[in-house]
Motif scaffolding. Structure first.
Motif, short mmCIF file in Angstrom:
data_model
loop_
_atom_site.label_atom_id
_atom_site.label_comp_id
_atom_site.label_asym_id
_atom_site.label_seq_id
_atom_site.Cartn_x
_atom_site.Cartn_y
_atom_site.Cartn_z
N LEU A 148 15.31 -3.10 11.46
CA LEU A 148 16.49 -3.83 11.01
C LEU A 148 16.11 -5.09 10.24
N ALA A 149 15.09 -5.81 10.72
CA ALA A 149 14.64 -7.00 9.99
C ALA A 149 14.15 -6.62 8.61
N ASP A 150 13.33 -5.58 8.55
CA ASP A 150 12.79 -5.11 7.27
C ASP A 150 13.90 -4.59 6.36
N GLY A 151 14.84 -3.83 6.92
CA GLY A 151 15.94 -3.30 6.12
C GLY A 151 16.87 -4.38 5.61
N SER A 152 17.07 -5.43 6.40
CA SER A 152 17.93 -6.52 5.98
C SER A 152 17.35 -7.26 4.78
N VAL A 153 16.02 -7.38 4.73
CA VAL A 153 15.37 -7.98 3.57
C VAL A 153 15.66 -7.14 2.33
N GLY A 154 15.63 -5.81 2.49
CA GLY A 154 15.94 -4.93 1.38
C GLY A 154 17.35 -5.16 0.85
N VAL A 155 18.31 -5.35 1.75
CA VAL A 155 19.68 -5.63 1.34
C VAL A 155 19.76 -6.96 0.59
N LYS A 186 4.03 3.11 7.25
CA LYS A 186 4.51 4.18 6.38
C LYS A 186 5.96 4.53 6.71
N TYR A 187 6.28 4.54 7.99
CA TYR A 187 7.66 4.83 8.41
C TYR A 187 8.62 3.78 7.86
N PHE A 188 8.26 2.51 7.98
CA PHE A 188 9.16 1.46 7.51
C PHE A 188 9.27 1.45 5.98
N ALA A 189 8.24 1.92 5.29
CA ALA A 189 8.35 2.08 3.84
C ALA A 189 9.39 3.15 3.50
N VAL A 190 9.46 4.20 4.31
CA VAL A 190 10.46 5.25 4.11
C VAL A 190 11.86 4.70 4.33
N THR A 191 12.06 3.97 5.43
CA THR A 191 13.40 3.44 5.72
C THR A 191 13.85 2.44 4.65
N GLU A 192 12.91 1.67 4.10
CA GLU A 192 13.26 0.75 3.02
C GLU A 192 13.70 1.52 1.79
N ALA A 193 13.00 2.59 1.47
CA ALA A 193 13.33 3.37 0.28
C ALA A 193 14.69 4.07 0.42
N VAL A 194 14.94 4.69 1.57
CA VAL A 194 16.22 5.39 1.73
C VAL A 194 17.38 4.41 1.83
N GLU A 249 0.79 -1.23 0.00
CA GLU A 249 0.00 0.00 0.00
C GLU A 249 0.82 1.28 0.00
N TYR A 250 2.14 1.18 0.26
CA TYR A 250 2.95 2.39 0.34
C TYR A 250 3.88 2.56 -0.86
N SER A 251 3.52 1.95 -1.98
CA SER A 251 4.39 2.01 -3.16
C SER A 251 4.56 3.45 -3.65
N ALA A 252 3.52 4.25 -3.57
CA ALA A 252 3.60 5.63 -4.05
C ALA A 252 4.60 6.44 -3.23
N LEU A 253 4.63 6.20 -1.92
CA LEU A 253 5.58 6.90 -1.05
C LEU A 253 7.01 6.50 -1.39
N ARG A 254 7.22 5.20 -1.60
CA ARG A 254 8.56 4.73 -1.97
C ARG A 254 8.98 5.33 -3.30
N ASP A 260 21.43 4.61 0.37
CA ASP A 260 22.65 4.38 1.15
C ASP A 260 22.21 3.84 2.51
N LEU A 261 22.79 2.73 2.93
CA LEU A 261 22.44 2.19 4.24
C LEU A 261 22.81 3.15 5.36
N SER A 262 23.84 3.94 5.18
CA SER A 262 24.18 4.94 6.20
C SER A 262 23.04 5.92 6.39
N LEU A 263 22.39 6.31 5.29
CA LEU A 263 21.23 7.20 5.38
C LEU A 263 20.10 6.54 6.16
N GLY A 264 19.84 5.25 5.88
CA GLY A 264 18.79 4.54 6.60
C GLY A 264 19.06 4.49 8.09
N ILE A 265 20.31 4.23 8.46
CA ILE A 265 20.66 4.14 9.89
C ILE A 265 20.63 5.52 10.54
#
Length: 691
Positions: free
Chosen positions: A342-349, A127-135, A69-74, A139-144
């Motif tokens: 972190l779990a969600d971000g690791s899937v992105g990696v 919505k927050y976790f969609a943002v962290t996945e996109a950033v 549902e948050y594809s537009a935000l990403r 760069d992972l430094s930006l996400g952290i």
């Protein structure tokens, strides 16, 4: 069979005859099933040897389903960075430049792109976790860095504070006027937060807390945002209150305090605060980690984040929770959002790495039949068995973490105690399992791309280095798995005391009733294609293993605790307990993967998702086939059939692997690895070095 039974039973007692009869009936069931089993075995071999026809897959339909549902935000965030190439992190960048670029990226996301991460975190966590996945794609430094500002510093103030803190700090944190830190970890105390030694002593005469670092081991270490940019810190310290006796302090346990560390006007370090730079790290050098010490730093009483415990003007302590352990548990329970991220971000990696490795493996050709064109390296069985189960895992983890985000959102809305406990254990388990898996997968992906995987521009090195710490922060993975095992054992005990099981653990209600029952010999030997690809069989196998491990762990702990004590018994059984926790998390991932398959409305995509799901399940069963064999859950013929089917499914998935990675929806501009682009890979790669 009747004649054999009569000969065996002649002259024996009734009890002996009954025992023999049961043994012979079991033997008869084996013999009766033999022709049926042979039929299925032949079917399995036939299916696994046929030539695969490439299946059509509409990547767009699957990508839409995966994006949610948050594809537009990403897409908005990705497009924002596409239009600002100066904000993209180059391959080669020095530490100080990287830190300043990362801070500019954070400010741009908030002030130019109009993203409000703290609002999303509090009002709509998905919505927050969609943002962290996109950033994280940028760069992972930006996400952290973004996570430190909003999830850790902002989350601690909003979740551990009360209205007065929200009113004073929310706007400044949300627009990054108040950049801050999360000062929990100490040099001598990492995961053992209850053991931290920093103190905050109440001075009743001045209505202030005095914050001190009593020794070197109490130095706050690895504090993100501290070395350069932070102006505030959420400092976790032992709350000390004066007692009736002179110079005697009462320790009320660990609490969190807002401590200013730099002047708002000129950014100079405040008196009594010592800040040092932790320097270069293995990865994430865009994040300015620092070390903090406090020397009689005075803060007003209102800077205590007092949701779970407060101190009055006259030094009286009050709390709605009766013990320091309950207060501590409630405090940490409010901070699980970091593990979810972190779990969600690791899937992105993992998605990024799998995309690069699979696309390159499809492109690169090497060797082949005599006098024939070279073949793609992904046509080799060895390459398929490295990468196709990894692709299946990426999809399985995707559905599991989306479920976790949903549960986290429900927890923040309902405050239901059962959901809180569920999210706490599930976030610990998924964060640990997924980050450990991704760390290993990154090395496999690098090796699968040969020498070109070693080029920095193709990103495996930076991804591996930046992601590596995911296994440590927000809780060391080994410690987190022990939390999962401990929760499972509490659930196990509760079941036999008549209590209900928590949300994610419900399957144990059925499994625990059958873990000791005699295995059905027909099911043990069944090896047909349809049976092995039946989700019910796969899920039962996973849950059977978890239930057995749970039962035997409980027995072993009981056996050893009398002689070794509870801690000694736990340590004696530690490897068993870690295996139990991993087994449970794999069961959860498979269950959510199956739900994800069934929830896909596109029939074609659903059928191919089922293919991936089957590969995930059967590959995991094959990886632990020794356990199933030892428990007589899977007979030798069935084990061989599973191995053959795993190889066949890898071959099948290879035929649609391009479409599967395309469905991750990672644009080439964000992937930025020449060998992983959708087209023009060699041209782009050659241009990078100047051709």
């Amino acid at each position: 069979m009747a004649e054999i039974r009569e000969k065996v039973c002649a002259g024996e007692s009734e009890a002996t005859r009954g025992c023999a009869r049961r043994r012979l009936e079991r033997l008869a069931s084996h013999l009766h099933a033999s022709s049926h089993l042979l039929e299925e075995a032949q079917l399995s071999r036939s299916v696994c040897s046929r030539v695969t026809v490439k299946r059509p897959l509409n990547s767009a339909a699957l990508s839409t389903y995966m994006a949610g549902e948050y594809s537009a935000l990403r897409d908005k965030i990705v497009q924002f960075f596409l239009e600002r190439p100066s904000l993209l992190t180059p391959v080669e960048i020095a530490k100080d430049e990287h830190r300043e670029l990362t801070m500019r990226q954070v400010l741009a996301v908030v002030r130019e792109c109009g993203i409000r991460p703290l609002q999303y975190l509090l009002q709509e966590p998905g919505k927050y976790f969609a943002v962290t996945e996109a950033v994280g794609l940028v760069d992972l430094s930006l996400g952290i860095k973004l996570g430190v500002q909003f999830s850790l510093w902002g989350g601690s103030v909003m979740n551990l504070g009360t209205k007065k803190h929200h009113d004073k700090y929310f706007a400044g944190i949300d627009n990054v006027d108040y950049p801050g830190c999360f000062a929990m970890t100490e040099l001598h105390h990492g995961s053992n937060v209850q053991g931290i030694e920093t103190t905050a002593t109440f001075d009743k005469a001045k209505d202030e807390f005095v914050v001190n670092t009593p020794n070197d081991g109490a130095t706050k270490w690895w504090i993100g945002n501290a070395a350069v940019h932070g102006k505030f810190a959420s400092v976790f310290a032992r709350l000390l209150l004066p007692s009736g006796e002179s110079n005697v302090k009462v320790d009320m346990g660990v609490h969190a305090f807002i401590v200013p560390i730099r002047h708002m006007e000129d950014h100079s370090v405040l008196p009594g605060v010592d800040i040092r730079d932790c320097g270069y790290k293995v990865g994430l050098n865009g994040v300015d980690n620092g070390a903090l010490r406090f020397h009689n730093v005075r803060i007003p009483r209102e800077n205590l984040l007092n949701r779970f415990g407060d101190v009055s003007e006259d030094g009286q302590y009050s709390s709605s929770l009766p013990t320091s352990n309950k207060r501590f548990a409630a405090t940490l329970g409010e901070l699980v959002g970091g593990r979810v991220g972190l779990a969600d971000g690791s899937v992105g990696v993992l998605k990024i790495a799998a995309t690069i490795a699979i696309r390159y493996s499809l492109l690169r050709q090497q060797f082949g039949p005599p006098n024939q064109p070279e073949i793609s390296i992904l046509d080799y069985q060895s390459q398929q068995q490295k990468l196709m189960p990894m692709l299946a895992s990426a999809y399985g983890f995707h559905f599991a973490t989306k479920y976790l985000v949903k549960q986290y959102s429900e927890m923040k809305i309902s405050r239901d105690e059962a959901v809180i406990a569920d999210v706490h254990a599930l976030s610990a388990g998924l964060k640990s399992y997924i980050t450990s898996y991704t760390a290993k997968a990154l090395s496999i992906c690098r090796e699968s791309c040969g020498g070109h995987g070693y080029a920095a521009v193709n990103r495996f090195g930076s991804l591996r280095n930046d992601h590596d710490i995911f296994q440590t922060f927000e809780g060391d993975n080994t410690v987190l798995l022990q939390q999962v095992a401990g929760d499972l054992l509490r659930q196990y005990k509760a079941k036999f005391q008549g209590s209900s099981l928590s949300v994610t653990w419900n399957y144990l209600r059925e499994s625990m009733g059958t873990y000791l029952s005699q295995t059905n010999p027909v099911a043990t030997h069944r090896e047909g294609y349809g049976h092995l690809r039946d989700s019910a069989f796969q899920l039962d196998a996973f849950r059977y293993r978890t239930a057995r491990l749970l039962h035997t762990a409980a027995l072993r702990l009981k056996k050893h605790s009398g002689r070794l004590g509870s801690f000694g018994a736990w340590n004696r059984c530690l490897n068993h307990l870690l295996t139990l926790a991993e087994s449970h998390i794999e069961s959860v991932v498979l269950a959510k993967f199956i739900d994800g398959v069934n929830g896909c409305q596109d029939k074609q995509a659903r059928g191919l998702l089922k293919l991936l799901c089957d590969l995930y399940a059967l590959d995991r069963i094959w990886e632990d086939i020794g356990t199933y064999r030892n428990q007589d859950y899977i007979a030798p013929n069935k084990a061989k059939a599973i191995q053959r089917l795993v190889e066949h499914l890898c071959h099948e998935v290879r035929g649609v692997s391009k479409e599967f990675v395309d469905a991750f929806g990672i644009p080439d501009s964000m992937l930025r690895a020449p060998i992983g682009l959708q087209s023009g890979q060699y041209t782009e790669y050659a241009q990078y070095i100047g051709f």
